[in-house]
Design a protein around this motif. Structure first.
Motif: not given
Length: 226
Positions: A157-186
């Motif tokens: 999903f996109e949150h503030n213009g960033i797709n959490v699943y698609e976002q990559t970077g060597d600062e994240f585990l496995g280069d994947r942002m979503f692996l380090e993310t918490l979501l709160l669902i109502d």
């Protein structure tokens, strides 16, 4: 060179944090300074269809979100304690509150989708369960479920213009942002809050977001009973 790369990685995390979480931080700070007006979290859309199999043998779908507050994370099968999220922070600042207030918070649950360190779906095994129970001494599958399934169904999903699943970077585990993310669902299946799960300060902020959503949940329930 390694030092420069590490500094660049930290800068990238800081910039992404501002882009991804900045507006929500403003809500939290404003709500703490405001005593007469209850602030609510923004809604970032419905999480959509998914199907997960939990460690207690149940099939969890989007229909089962109705009437619950759900916290989604990932958990890695080879290093569950500190690869993606930090289990100690989650235990101390989220699970303990849910577990010790089980009667009041029986509608709240944590669901951790099992992956490998690259973000691929992985199976729940006895070793993973043993390590989780060893770290979280009061672990109870009613309030914290492990789940097998495609993490893309939850985190794409996109949150503030960033797709959490698609976002990559060597600062994240496995280069994947979503692996380090918490979501709160109502309780209607809408995404309401996002944070990283490796930082204690971010997990504390997530707890603050959860507190706001719990207040909203209670007010809604109270209004329906009138």
């Amino acid at each position: 060179m390694a030092s420069k790369n590490k500094k660049a990685g930290r800068s990238s995390v800081w910039i992404l944090s501002i882009l991804l979480f900045g507006p929500a931080l403003i809500i939290i700070l404003f709500s703490k300074s405001c005593t007469n007006h209850f602030q609510t979290l923004d809604s970032y859309g419905n999480i959509g269809k998914f199907e997960l199999k939990t460690n207690d043998g149940q099939i969890l779908t989007e229909k089962d979100l109705k009437g619950h507050i759900t916290i989604f994370t990932t958990i890695q099968n080879t290093c569950p304690d500190s690869c993606g999220i930090d289990l100690w922070f989650i235990k101390e600042h989220l699970f303990k509150r849910i577990y010790t207030n089980a009667k009041k918070l029986k509608h709240v649950r944590i669901v951790s989708i099992v992956t490998d360190t690259k973000g691929n779906a992985a199976a729940i095994d006895d070793v993973l369960l043993y390590r989780l129970k060893d770290i979280v001494k009061d672990y109870d599958e009613k309030y914290w479920k492990l789940a097998e399934g495609n993490p893309k169904d939850i985190f794409n999903f996109e949150h503030n213009g960033i797709n959490v699943y698609e976002q990559t970077g060597d600062e994240f585990l496995g280069d994947r942002m979503f692996l380090e993310t918490l979501l709160l669902i109502d309780d209607e299946g809408n995404l309401r809050f996002v944070r990283y799960g490796r930082s204690e300060s971010m997990v504390r902020d997530f707890h603050d977001g959860f507190t706001l959503l719990q207040k909203e949940f209670e007010d809604k329930k109270r209004n329906k009973s009138k």
